[in-house]
Design an enzyme around this catalytic site. Structure first.
Site, short mmCIF file in Angstrom:
data_model
loop_
_atom_site.label_atom_id
_atom_site.label_comp_id
_atom_site.label_asym_id
_atom_site.label_seq_id
_atom_site.Cartn_x
_atom_site.Cartn_y
_atom_site.Cartn_z
N GLN A 25 -0.70 12.42 0.40
CA GLN A 25 0.29 12.54 1.47
C GLN A 25 1.45 13.45 1.10
O GLN A 25 2.20 13.89 1.97
CB GLN A 25 0.83 11.15 1.86
CG GLN A 25 -0.24 10.27 2.50
CD GLN A 25 0.32 8.92 2.88
OE1 GLN A 25 0.39 8.01 2.06
NE2 GLN A 25 0.76 8.80 4.13
N CYS A 45 0.88 5.03 9.84
CA CYS A 45 0.73 5.85 8.65
C CYS A 45 1.83 6.90 8.66
O CYS A 45 2.07 7.53 9.68
CB CYS A 45 -0.64 6.51 8.65
SG CYS A 45 -0.95 7.55 7.19
N LEU A 46 2.46 7.10 7.51
CA LEU A 46 3.52 8.11 7.43
C LEU A 46 2.98 9.51 7.72
O LEU A 46 3.74 10.40 8.08
CB LEU A 46 4.17 8.09 6.04
CG LEU A 46 4.94 6.81 5.69
CD1 LEU A 46 5.51 6.91 4.28
CD2 LEU A 46 6.05 6.53 6.69
N HIS A 58 -6.54 6.25 1.28
CA HIS A 58 -5.98 7.60 1.19
C HIS A 58 -6.51 8.35 -0.04
O HIS A 58 -6.71 9.56 0.00
CB HIS A 58 -4.45 7.55 1.06
CG HIS A 58 -3.71 7.54 2.36
ND1 HIS A 58 -3.81 8.56 3.28
CD2 HIS A 58 -2.83 6.66 2.89
CE1 HIS A 58 -3.01 8.30 4.32
NE2 HIS A 58 -2.42 7.15 4.12
N GLY A 80 4.32 2.19 1.65
CA GLY A 80 3.30 2.69 0.74
C GLY A 80 3.14 4.18 0.93
O GLY A 80 3.43 4.71 2.01
N HIS A 103 -5.07 0.30 2.56
CA HIS A 103 -4.73 1.54 3.26
C HIS A 103 -4.46 2.68 2.26
O HIS A 103 -4.95 3.80 2.43
CB HIS A 103 -3.50 1.27 4.14
CG HIS A 103 -2.99 2.44 4.92
ND1 HIS A 103 -2.99 2.47 6.30
CD2 HIS A 103 -2.41 3.60 4.52
CE1 HIS A 103 -2.46 3.62 6.70
NE2 HIS A 103 -2.10 4.33 5.65
N GLU A 104 -3.70 2.37 1.20
CA GLU A 104 -3.35 3.43 0.23
C GLU A 104 -4.57 3.85 -0.59
O GLU A 104 -4.75 5.03 -0.89
CB GLU A 104 -2.22 2.97 -0.70
CG GLU A 104 -0.93 2.57 -0.01
CD GLU A 104 -0.43 3.56 1.03
OE1 GLU A 104 -0.68 4.77 0.88
OE2 GLU A 104 0.18 3.13 2.00
ZN ZN Z 1 -1.14 6.19 5.39
#
Ligand code: ZN
Length: 188
Positions: free
Chosen positions: A51, A88-89, A134, A46, A130-131
């Site tokens: 991000q 998380c990326l 963000h 995701g 989670h997304e």
């Molecule tokens: Zn994340």
């Protein structure tokens, strides 16, 4: 199409509220395509627009071979509880157990600008939550207890030196070799 730099923890854009999308344009579809490419290059499941330094209310998700492009996603129903170990990326190599709803129903616009509803449990449900976090400037570490959050931030202190401009630069095909099961499953 190109792989975009990923903003990492400390970058102000990760804490910004996003702006709802009024019309899904070709430019926004192209952005979504680049976000998919970036997410895949990072072995993620995701990715949300902040991000990659953007403020549109857009996220992409890919779980179990199913891809979702979601503009203006919002959770319209939730049930139950579960705990999931998330990564998380934007916070590489940091993981934490988060309390989430066990099931969510999300309403959004798809890549054609058509209303769509997505229901998810387990990994998909966690990824959606989670997304969407963000898109409102929230990160998984915000859900941790004070102590666990402090531990996560200490772990990040050891990592963040790898990202001097608070950017994570990926190249196509330059995938992170997942070192743990969670690194392959939980990178959101
Ligand atoms: Zn994340």
């Amino acid at each position: 199409m190109s792989v975009l730099p990923i903003a990492v923890l400390g970058s102000p854009v990760l804490r910004q509220e996003t702006v709802p999308v009024t019309v899904v344009t070709d430019e926004l579809r192209a952005l979504a395509d680049e976000m998919f490419e970036t997410m895949r290059a990072a072995s993620g499941i995701g990715l949300a627009a902040p991000q990659v330094g953007r403020t549109e209310r857009l996220c992409v998700v890919e779980v179990a071979g199913q891809s979702y492009t979601l503009f203006n996603p919002e959770i319209i129903a939730r049930e139950g509880k579960l705990r999931w170990e998330e990564g998380c990326l934007s916070i590489p190599e940091v993981f934490g157990w988060v309390n989430r709803a066990a099931w969510v129903k999300v309403r959004a616009l798809d890549r054609d600008g058509e209303p769509v509803e997505v229901e998810g449990t387990e990994l998909l449900g966690v990824c959606l939550q989670h997304e969407i976090d963000h898109l409102h400037g929230r990160l998984f570490i915000d859900h941790l207890s004070f102590l666990k959050r402090r531990q996560a931030l200490a772990a990040w202190e050891d990592e963040k030196g790898k990202y001097p401009d608070l950017l994570r630069i990926l190249k196509p095909g330059d995938t992170d070799a997942p070192r743990t099961a969670h690194a392959s499953e939980g990178q959101l």
